[in-house]
Each structure stands twice: as structure tokens, then as C-alpha cells.
Design an enzyme around this catalytic site. Structure first.
Site, PDB file in Angstrom:
ATOM      1  N   THR A  56       0.835  -1.206   0.000  1.00 28.11           N
ATOM      2  CA  THR A  56       0.000   0.000   0.000  1.00 28.11           C
ATOM      3  C   THR A  56       0.866   1.251   0.000  1.00 28.11           C
ATOM      4  OG1 THR A  56      -1.941  -1.012   1.038  1.00 28.11           O
ATOM      5  CG2 THR A  56      -1.654   1.348   1.354  1.00 28.11           C
TER       6      THR A  56
ATOM      7  N   ASN B 237      -5.925  -9.499  -7.029  1.00 27.62           N
ATOM      8  CA  ASN B 237      -6.061 -10.120  -5.718  1.00 27.62           C
ATOM      9  C   ASN B 237      -7.396 -10.827  -5.510  1.00 27.62           C
ATOM     10  OD1 ASN B 237      -6.834  -7.227  -5.765  1.00 27.62           O
ATOM     11  ND2 ASN B 237      -7.613  -7.644  -3.729  1.00 27.62           N
TER      12      ASN B 237
ATOM     13  N   GLY C 253       5.484  -8.102   1.832  1.00 29.91           N
ATOM     14  CA  GLY C 253       6.133  -9.210   2.521  1.00 29.91           C
ATOM     15  C   GLY C 253       5.184 -10.322   2.919  1.00 29.91           C
TER      16      GLY C 253
ATOM     17  N   THR D  93      13.593   5.069   9.813  1.00 30.24           N
ATOM     18  CA  THR D  93      14.502   3.951  10.062  1.00 30.24           C
ATOM     19  C   THR D  93      13.979   2.677   9.405  1.00 30.24           C
ATOM     20  OG1 THR D  93      15.184   4.889  12.186  1.00 30.24           O
ATOM     21  CG2 THR D  93      15.586   2.536  11.854  1.00 30.24           C
TER      22      THR D  93
ATOM     23  N   CYS E  18      -9.452  -6.237   2.190  1.00 32.01           N
ATOM     24  CA  CYS E  18      -9.467  -4.790   2.384  1.00 32.01           C
ATOM     25  C   CYS E  18     -10.869  -4.208   2.256  1.00 32.01           C
ATOM     26  CB  CYS E  18      -8.533  -4.124   1.378  1.00 32.01           C
ATOM     27  SG  CYS E  18      -6.828  -4.689   1.513  1.00 32.01           S
TER      28      CYS E  18
END
Length: 450
Positions: free
Chosen positions: A121, A200, A249, A288, A374
Site C-alpha cells: 500500500t 487479488n 512481505g 529507520t 481490504c
């Protein structure tokens, strides 16, 4: 690599163990390949009742080998990868760069072209908004399709509110985009085309290489949402002329909360950052980098690349088994999407004269979906199926079964049996089904409006 695997124990503590096969983690097959043996439907990790998991498009279980790769970064190598003054930072940075290399290899890219993000996203938002805003003085037109993921469609709608022009291409009944229509829609003002690789909801695989060729010939950047494609089908960003590509991932047996964005360097794609701060990730995505998650994504990509052919063959075998079991035993069903140009880990099928939500509740021992996770909180019929021209009642009766690396034959056979029983039971309760059985064409009936 140390093959020690994490085992969940009943009190919630995670301990390291080796080659476990008691209640759930490791078995070795004849091909010297390690698999995570997921708990059977009648018992969960801690012994509780768990349904069969067939919702792989929503998320995938983490591969134990990925978890194994991540553990040292929680316990030993926990340094900030951007700390340049001590060994903790250096080690963490080396691990992140190794992960970046593994991510790049699965799509045929250079590691310098990989940007770590929080997921597909965010990657899609960066790609679409970032490119559009950077080139807005020269070009202000974007092209996409009506069947894209919500993050793509909403990004485009936000750009429309900023004054950009967006064309939403229709798709055919098979879910595929018309290449001639795409070619004719591109104008000198078009800066970006964004079309997903694998849908999807229905598993349709778009002709990505042909789309990339059209875009390159017209000097237009091409972004593809490949969250459902990476690790499932072969992708080469150079051969396919892809300029930007989104990765997730948790769709490839990796951790949640991490993804990546491929951004081509030659010819260079310029992006206006949507997040500012420390200038990490080439200034495109400040913040980070979560080194533990990045390493997990790298491990997931490494495994997927090595085992893609094996996974694809297994998934296709189970897909054929499930589809045959349904069509041989349950009449009046329809597979949604193209039957050939598809990823076989996704079977979206409509059961006539059955309400999809009712069927989901009836087969509660199987965890599957009536559409995208979603948008699953909405009772409206799938906008993807409606875009294919599927009638509203058939769209409401659709179920998506997601098959994956760890799905078993026994789970597929159980699913077939529970579907046979419950589809028939629900149809027996339907007056429409009774009329159809009597040979009445209900489409010819004029229903009174009260």
C-alpha cells in the site's frame, strides 16, 4: 544456514528447537525440502480448534525459515542500520543490504533500485503520487484500470482532487485489459500507467510484458502492483519494461509490516517523496528501516525464488483438484476471471442461488473469503466482479479460495465435502432454486414491486 526452527508452545513462549514435527513445525520430504507442517483443522498451535486456511490472497503464514532468519535481529543484531559509528549499526546495515540484494534478484533488478517500505500500500502510494507530482508541470494524466487494488484506486482519486486527470480503463469479461484501448488512451500528457500484475480477487494475470512495451514505446512510466505476483509467477523488470513495482512481505510467506518498491535507475524515474525526514532509502522513503522485517522479506524472496517452480506445480495440482471436486459435484457454478491467464493459487467461484456470506458462515471450518480482505467489511458485491459484468446476484454468491505452499490434499478434499453438503442445504432453502429445478427461467419472471 542453521535450520533451527521456532516453535510456539502453549504458554506463549517462543523457544528454539530443531527439526520439530510434533504439533506443528518441520517435516522433510523426499526432495530434501523443508516444509512447515501447519496444524490440522481440528487443532490449533495450542490445541484449540482451528479452521483450514484457504485465504492466501489476504495473507500467508510466515515460513519458519523466514522466522529463523529474523530471530537473531531481535536478540543479537538489533542495531540501527543507519548508525555508522559502531559494530551494531554496521552489522545491521550489512544484513539489510543482503536482504535488499535478495529482494532485487526475485524481480531481476539491481539492489540499488529497491526501496524498503511498510508494504505494498505504501509502495503504491509512493509510486503513483510521487511520480505524478514530480512530473506535473509537464504531464498530468494517469491511466489505470477499474479492477485495481483499493490503494491504487484511492491514490488516483486523491490525485484527481489535486487536478490530475485519471483514465480508468474497463476490462473484459475475463478480467483482462484491452491492449489496443490502452495504446489509444495514452496521450502526450500521460506520465504514468499503473496496472496490477495479478488481481487479488480473481487471480487474473495481466499481459505485463506487452503493457510495458507499449509504455516504453510511448515514453510513459509503467508501475505494477505485484503484491500477488512476486514469488508466484516469473517477473523480470527489464524484460517486461517495468519502471516501478510494489512488493508485499506478508503475501509471500514473510512478515507483515514490510514491503518494497522497485524504482528504475536507467532510464531514471524521479519521485517526489510523500514522507520527509532523515532521507533514508535514497531520500524516497524517510524513516529507520526495520531491519528485522527487511531481513524477513529478503529471506522470503530468496526462498520463493528458489522454490517458485515447485510451489507453482503444487498449487496448480491442488487448484485442479479443488475445481474438479466442485464442478463434478455441484451444478450451476462459474469460475470468475480468465481460465488460462491466471495464478492458480486463486480460485474465485460463484455458486448460483446461494448467498456468499451465508455460505461462508456455513463452512466456518474453512477460512476463505467472499472478496478482498481490504473491503470484506462491506456487504456490497465486489467491484472487481461487477467490472467483469458479473450479475449482482452472482457477484454476491462468489467465494475466493486461496491455495498456497503449505496447503494439503486433505484440506482440499475436506473443503470439497463441506461445500457439497452446505451448498445443497442452502439451495434447498431457496425458492428460486426450487423454481429452477422445475425448469422455470426466473429471468423471464416479472416480479411485483410492493
Amino acid at each position: 544456514m542453521n535450520r533451527s526452527i521456532l516453535k510456539f508452545v502453549k504458554n506463549g513462549i517462543i523457544s528454539s528447537s530443531s527439526r520439530i514435527n510434533n504439533n506443528g513445525f518441520i517435516n522433510k520430504n523426499n526432495n530434501n525440502r523443508w516444509f512447515a507442517t501447519l496444524p490440522q483443522p481440528n487443532r490449533g498451535i495450542a490445541g484449540e480448534k482451528q479452521p483450514i486456511y484457504l485465504d492466501m490472497q489476504s495473507t500467508t503464514p510466515i515460513d519458519p525459515r523466514v522466522l529463523d532468519a529474523m530471530l537473531p535481529l531481535y536478540t543479537e543484531n538489533y542495531g540501527n542500520p543507519h548508525s555508522k559509528t559502531h559494530a551494531y549499526g554496521w552489522t545491521s546495515n550489512d544484513l539489510v543490504e543482503d536482504a535488499r540484494e535478495k529482494v532485487s534478484k526475485i524481480i531481476g533488478a539491481d539492489s540499488k533500485e529497491i526501496i524498503f517500505t511498510s508494504g505494498a500500500t505504501e509502495s503504491g502510494n509512493i509510486a503513483i503520487k510521487g511520480v505524478a507530482r514530480f512530473y506535473k508541470e509537464k504531464k498530468n494524466h494517469i491511466i489505470t484500470t477499474v479492477t485495481e487494488h483499493k490503494c491504487i484506486l484511492d491514490s488516483c482519486r486523491h490525485l484527481e482532487m489535486e487536478g490530475f486527470k485519471v483514465t480508468y480503463l474497463p476490462v473484459g469479461e475475463n478480467g483482462l485489459v484491452d491492449l489496443e484501448l490502452l495504446k489509444n488512451t495514452i496521450t502526450p500528457q500521460t506520465s504514468l500507467v499503473t496496472i496490477m500484475a495479478v488481481n487479488n480477487e480473481i487471480g487474473v494475470v495481466q499481459p505485463i510484458k506487452e503493457i510495458g512495451k507499449i509504455c516504453r514505446e510511448n515514453g510513459v512510466f509503467f508501475h505494477t502492483d505485484a503484491a500477488q505476483a512476486v514469488g508466484k509467477i516469473p517477473i523480470d523488470v527489464n524484460d517486461m519494461n517495468i519502471d516501478l513495482l510494489s512488493i508485499s512481505g506478508h503475501k509471500i510467506y514473510g512478515p507483515k509490516g514490510v514491503g518494497a518498491l522497485f524504482v528504475r535507475r536507467r532510464p531514471r524515474v524521479r519521485i517526489e517523496p510523500i514522507t520527509t525526514g532523515g532521507g533514508q532509502e535514497r531520500g524516497i522513503r524517510s524513516g529507520t528501516v526495520p531491519s528485522t522485517l527487511a531481513v524477513g522479506l529478503g529471506a522470503a524472496c530468496d526462498i520463493a525464488l528458489k522454490e517458485m517452480n515447485h510451489d507453482a506445480a503444487w498449487v496448480k495440482y491442488l487448484y485442479d483438484r479443488l475445481l474438479k471436486g466442485i464442478t463434478d459435484n455441484i451444478p450451476n457454478v462459474k469460475v470468475n476471471g480468465d481460465l488460462n491467464a491466471r495464478y492458480y493459487g486463486n480460485l474465485n467461484i460463484s455458486f448460483s442461488y446461494v448467498e456468499g456470506e451465508s455460505l461462508l458462515m456455513a463452512i466456518k471450518d474453512v477460512a476463505c473469503s467472499s472478496g478482498s480482505a481490504c473491503t470484506s467489511s462491506s456487504l456490497e458485491p465486489s467491484y472487481v466482479l461487477r467490472s467483469l459484468g458479473v450479475e449482482e446476484d452472482m457477484a454476491h454468491s462468489s467465494i475466493r479460495f486461496g491455495i498456497g505452499r503449505f496447503t494439503t490434499e486433505q484440506e482440499i478434499d475436506y473443503t470439497i465435502e463441506i461445500l457439497k453438503k452446505n451448498v445443497q442445504r442452502l439451495r434447498d432453502m431457496s425458492p428460486l432454486w426450487e423454481m429452477v429445478q422445475e425448469g422455470i427461467d426466473i429471468k423471464t419472471i416479472e416480479w411485483s414491486q410492493i
